[in-house]
Enzyme design. Structure first.
Site, short mmCIF file in Angstrom:
data_model
loop_
_atom_site.label_atom_id
_atom_site.label_comp_id
_atom_site.label_asym_id
_atom_site.label_seq_id
_atom_site.Cartn_x
_atom_site.Cartn_y
_atom_site.Cartn_z
N SER A 143 0.79 -1.24 0.00
CA SER A 143 0.00 0.00 0.00
C SER A 143 0.82 1.29 0.00
O SER A 143 0.44 2.25 -0.68
CB SER A 143 -0.97 -0.01 1.19
N CYS A 160 6.99 -2.31 6.20
CA CYS A 160 7.46 -3.05 7.38
C CYS A 160 8.74 -2.42 7.93
O CYS A 160 9.68 -2.17 7.17
CB CYS A 160 7.75 -4.50 7.02
N GLY A 188 3.72 -0.08 10.06
CA GLY A 188 3.84 -0.75 11.35
C GLY A 188 5.30 -0.97 11.70
O GLY A 188 6.17 -0.97 10.84
N ASN A 364 8.68 -7.32 12.01
CA ASN A 364 7.60 -6.34 11.85
C ASN A 364 6.36 -6.85 12.59
O ASN A 364 6.35 -7.97 13.11
CB ASN A 364 7.32 -6.12 10.36
N PRO A 365 5.28 -6.07 12.67
CA PRO A 365 4.12 -6.49 13.47
C PRO A 365 3.47 -7.79 13.03
O PRO A 365 2.90 -8.51 13.86
CB PRO A 365 3.15 -5.32 13.31
N CYS A 366 3.53 -8.11 11.75
CA CYS A 366 2.88 -9.33 11.26
C CYS A 366 3.82 -10.53 11.26
O CYS A 366 3.42 -11.63 10.86
CB CYS A 366 2.32 -9.11 9.86
N SER A 367 5.08 -10.33 11.65
CA SER A 367 6.08 -11.39 11.81
C SER A 367 6.58 -12.01 10.51
O SER A 367 7.19 -13.07 10.55
CB SER A 367 5.57 -12.51 12.73
N GLU A 368 6.34 -11.37 9.36
CA GLU A 368 6.89 -11.96 8.14
C GLU A 368 8.25 -11.37 7.77
O GLU A 368 9.07 -12.04 7.13
CB GLU A 368 5.93 -11.83 6.96
N THR A 555 -1.29 -9.63 2.78
CA THR A 555 -1.92 -9.12 1.55
C THR A 555 -3.37 -8.70 1.79
O THR A 555 -4.26 -9.14 1.08
CB THR A 555 -1.86 -10.15 0.40
N GLY A 556 -3.58 -7.86 2.78
CA GLY A 556 -4.94 -7.46 3.11
C GLY A 556 -5.58 -6.59 2.05
O GLY A 556 -6.34 -7.07 1.21
N ILE A 558 -4.25 -5.04 -0.55
CA ILE A 558 -3.83 -5.31 -1.93
C ILE A 558 -4.43 -6.60 -2.45
O ILE A 558 -4.68 -6.74 -3.66
CB ILE A 558 -2.29 -5.31 -2.06
#
Length: 967
Positions: A143, A160, A188, A364-368, A555-556, A558
């Site tokens: 985004s 990220c 984030g 990062n917040p989503c751990s990827e 991939t929310g 997008i």
């Protein structure tokens, strides 16, 4: 997609001076002399987005231009989220052409300025191919690229960020500031707090240190404030603590204690729903928490041994704990409130390409995204369904060659973006330019597996997913090595050449060991093998342009912009979804992947039509006519009677982790009935399988989650008896299908009633509730203040309106759901032990009426419980009375009254069956809830009020595209 004209490697510090001829770009999708825009049909559409709960317009822009094949949902999301300029001004973008041009022309210019291309003609082909891929939803940047690139504002392209904090007050305050600036930009950040001294260690002044948990409180408040200061989504934030930190138990318990506080406040009448007015008073609600465990700890858990907690200052062991007991506390906390997640430190650092420059401490917040501190990563995701070749007769293949060429194109573009990107801090900018981390990934994996007839939890499904992932990352690193030959390797490569090549060899070795399963994955494995051979050869010669290449993000937004059925590596949510229609409205459709799968499995068209019709009616494949039971698993989804097991999710993560540079954003969902032992199994088995990180979520474990709509029965036998009696009553009553008009059922002259005196915030009043002799509430009288006063008059009018509605058959629960939680003065403490706090007089009245007249299941679903029930919940964990406490006859008498209706003359028709009146759903997530009888774990969207759905470890709003994460 591109060919490389070789040239000697050189440092990227040379500011883009070329040493070779640059990239020769090959046309794959485009035609010479024809712009991609001229090959599609365009149309004008109106985008009007409303909050369906109150009808208010959230966003409106009319006459926007999009291709005909773009879905309504994708048009809405891209227009509202990504078009720049103030609506209604000449500066506002009005066409997808403007949006794509803004991005691809910026990328082309930066590529030319930094000498990436062999010639202007190659730069033009690059621009056209990139535009085609975006136009046709083949891939999407994250985004921030859509938000910022080509605009006057800073060119931030990364979603990220990883920060760092040291054991000093200056560093801690810098952490607060840097995190806040990242949140302000809509991204984030995560960091590891383990360098901060524990509360068990001394300061130089002689006192005890505060410890990291104390400083988390300030950062959490800052994140919550920035969110409430205007952001449309919650700040995305991660805090991590190493398992050997002396304060690890306090860290594990932070959210458990706060969740207990939330429950107590909710039971006292406060609004503690996610986004509620009172939730802000509770701490630690704005971050994901994760514990970073190492192999030493996990082996101690396995062996039942002791584990040492070490001083942050000296490194010596200051306390020994039982490893298994500490692991149990982690599982208990996650079972109770979904935090903490877990990250496996030795696994993460075993795949680290740059250990000479520092360890991987955070994510990062989503751990990827996992790499060096004070770095960032820009993401892009490919739509896997765009590469499935299907002739409509069950013959399928995955276009590995075209997939590889698109990966090359995207990696090239992502690397170019670092040349012109801006960053929120100087340290992050310097490190990102020095290491050039990229995060290519994909979406629609779940849809691809179903479309090709593979169960998500199957060896065949895992083989196909692994093959695609291996090919993607192998192709990415090959392109990175090719770029290094032209514009030089990343600055940190010389210091890290040996470990980087070692990690490439690890990826290649895992590819060689992978098991080939069928005609779909075998050719992909072959292409991946060739790619990894090239990686080793070219990497040895040229080095690499990028220290990282791939992650799997949620991939929310997008994903919705690409019209993906599934996000990231997630399975499909359900088999039936909503499709928005041009011109307004929506319709329920069975996923297009279902007939594709059935053709692949060998079913005939007549059988497929019958099975699809069954799914449309029932929402699942159970007992579908002609469907073989051994094929049921192909259609297993994230929710439903045949939902994928927790270990099924973990096995899929393990199947693709060996070919991902970073990690995978994934939350493993567990049913409400799951035990602490189940959580322990997921955490332990994930470590053994080589997963880098994960989190779990047990349904209904958080107060902020909407209450389950699935009612609990008294006993199974009583349920069956009640069902039989209900069906018999329906058959007896419903004899004709006719058009009805409601009539008023007045109360008799003598009617039973209850008069209740009450005080709310010091204001006194009386309520009289009169009932039908045998059939529920019929009227309400309220007495407040002196006769003739404005308040007394309003209460009289309100009472009459409610009473008339009740007598015309409006269900009491409808009034209760509408009027509870209304806030106005007087409000505050009451003298009623069952309703200790009221947000207004109306809030109190309808809570009291619910307690007096609604059955337990109905009011429990609305969150209304008596003092006795709340006490029972504290003692037993359940509000529900035990079997011997239930008054079945009393419950039956208090059941809501059926509306009396009078028929207007219409043609006679026989009743086929009596079904509950259909509820109105607005998204696929709400449709799933209706079909399954349960509510999905998700908050309501802050922007449009729609129920959100999970996307990896984040939430995504299907209605407007808002996300709680960073993609």
């Amino acid at each position: 997609m591109t060919e490389t004209a070789s040239g000697p490697a050189r440092s990227s510090r040379a500011k883009g001076t070329k040493a070779g001829k640059g990239l020769r770009v090959e046309r794959v999708h485009t035609t010479p002399g024809v712009h991609p825009y001229d090959e599609v049909a365009w149309e004008r559409r109106d985008v009007v987005m409303t909050n369906w709960r109150d009808g208010s317009v959230n966003f409106e822009q009319r006459g926007v231009e999009f291709p005909e094949f773009w879905s309504v949902n994708a048009v809405n999301i891209v227009t509202s989220k990504y078009f720049r300029g103030a609506v209604g001004t000449p500066q506002r973008e009005v066409s997808l052409k403007q949006l794509i041009d803004r991005i691809v022309k910026t990328y082309r210019k930066a590529g030319e300025d930094n000498k990436y291309f062999a010639s202007p003609a190659d730069a033009e082909i690059f621009e056209h191919e990139l535009a085609y891929a975006l136009l046709h939803q083949i891939f999407s940047f994250n985004s921030p690229v859509w938000f910022n690139v080509g605009t006057p504002q800073p060119q931030q392209v990364s979603a990220c960020f990883i920060l760092s904090v040291d054991d000093s007050m200056e560093s801690i305050l810098d952490w607060y500031k840097e995190e806040g600036m990242i949140f302000k930009g809509g991204s984030g950040a995560g960091l590891n707090l383990s360098r901060i001294r524990s509360s068990k260690e001394l300061l130089s002044s002689g006192g005890n240190a505060s410890g990291p948990v104390s400083f988390m409180r300030g950062a959490d408040a800052s994140a919550g404030t920035i969110k409430s200061g205007g952001a449309t989504r919650r700040a995305a934030k991660m805090v991590i603590l190493d398992v050997d930190h002396p304060d690890i138990e306090d860290f594990i318990q932070t959210k458990v204690k706060e969740e207990e506080k939330i429950r107590a406040l909710r039971d006292a009448g406060f609004d503690m729903d996610l986004g509620g007015d009172d939730i802000t008073s509770v701490q630690y609600q704005n971050a994901n928490n994760s514990v970073r465990v190492n192999d030493t700890f996990m082996k101690a858990v396995q062996d039942g041994g002791k584990f040492g907690l070490t001083s942050r200052m000296t490194g010596e062991v200051i306390e020994e704990v039982d490893a298994k007991a500490l692991f149990r506390k982690m599982a208990e906390a996650a079972w109770a409130c979904a935090d903490p997640g877990i990250q496996y430190d030795d696994t993460i650092n075993a795949w680290h390409t740059c250990p000479e420059s520092g360890r991987i401490n955070g994510s990062n917040p989503c751990s990827e995204y996992m790499h060096l501190d004070n770095t960032s990563c820009n993401l892009a995701s490919l739509n896997l369904m765009k590469f499935l070749k299907d002739d409509g007769k069950g013959n399928q293949s995955f276009d590995a060659e075209r997939f590889s060429k698109v990966v090359e194109l995207v990696i090239t573009a992502m690397d170019i973006s670092i040349c012109f990107a801006d960053f929120p801090t100087q340290k992050i900018g310097e490190n990102t330019r020095a290491f050039r981390q990229l995060g290519i990934g994909y979406a629609n994996l779940g849809a691809l597996l179903m479309a090709t007839g593979h169960a998500y939890d199957s060896d065949g499904g895992r083989a196909l997913a692994g093959a695609i992932t291996s090919l993607m990352t192998g192709t990415s690193y090959r392109r990175s090595a090719e770029l290094a030959a032209i514009v030089g390797p990343y600055d940190g490569y010389a210091r890290n050449a040996k470990p980087h090549l070692r990690v490439m060899k690890q990826h290649s070795d895992e590819n060689a060991k992978a098991v080939r399963m069928d005609d779909l994955d075998t050719p992909i494995w072959a292409a991946a093998t060739e790619a990894w051979q090239d990686v080793l050869r070219l990497g040895e010669k040229n080095g690499f342009r990028n220290s990282q290449a791939s992650v799997i993000a949620p991939t929310g937004t997008i994903g919705l912009a690409m019209s993906c059925d599934t996000t990231g590596l997630e399975p499909d949510l359900a088999l039936v979804k909503f499709k928005k229609l041009v011109g307004g409205g929506s319709m329920q459709i069975v996923n297009g992947t279902v007939p594709q799968a059935l053709r692949r499995l060998g079913y005939q068209e007549e059988q497929i039509e019958a099975i699809v019709a069954h799914i449309a009616e029932n929402g699942n494949v159970i007992d579908a006519p002609g469907l073989k039971p051994e094929h049921y698993e192909v259609f297993d989804c994230a929710m439903g009677e045949r939902s994928i097991s927790a270990m099924g999710h973990v096995r899929m993560m393990a199947a693709i982790q060996p070919w991902i540079s970073g990690a995978l954003s994934k939350t493993v969902n567990l049913p409400e009935s799951a035990t602490v032992e189940d959580v322990e199994e997921v955490y332990f088995e994930a470590w053994k399988m080589g997963v880098k990180a994960l989190a779990i979520y047990r349904d209904n474990c958080k107060v902020g989650q909407p209450l389950s709509a699935k009612t609990k029965t008294v006993k199974d036998t009583e349920k069956a008896e009640i069902t039989e009696k209900t069906e018999a009553a329906i058959r007896e009553t419903v004899e004709k299908v006719v058009e009805y008009r409601p009539v008023r059922k007045r109360l008799p002259k003598g009617r039973p009633g209850i008069t209740t005196s009450f005080t709310v915030g010091g204001a006194e009043g009386y309520m009289t509730a009169n009932s039908y002799p045998d059939d529920g509430l019929g009227e309400v009288f309220l007495k407040m203040s002196k006769q003739g006063s404005t308040l007394a008059g309003m209460m009289d009018a309100f009472s009459i309106a409610v009473s008339v509605g009740l007598q015309y058959g409006v269900p009491l629960e409808t009034y209760v759901s509408k009027f509870t939680n209304m806030r106005f003065e007087p409000a505050g403490m009451t003298d009623d032990p069952d309703v200790r706090m009221a947000q207004s007089i109306v809030d109190y009245i309808f809570r009291r009426l619910a307690l007096d007249f609604l059955p337990f299941e109905t009011r429990s679903a609305l969150g209304i419980h008596s003092a006795e029930e709340r006490q029972r919940h504290l003692e037993t964990g359940s509000y529900e009375p035990s079997d011997d406490e239930l008054d079945v006859e009393g419950l039956a008498q208090s059941a809501p009254r059926a509306q009396e209706l009078v028929a207007v003359a219409t043609p006679k028709a026989e009743a086929e069956a009596a079904k509950p009146a259909p509820q109105q759903a607005h998204t696929s997530a709400e449709l799933v809830e209706m079909q399954l009888g349960i509510q999905a774990d998700a908050p309501l969207c802050f922007s449009c009020g729609t129920k959100m759905q999970r996307a990896g470890s984040c939430y995504i709003c299907e209605g407007c595209g808002s996300t709680s994460g960073c993609s």
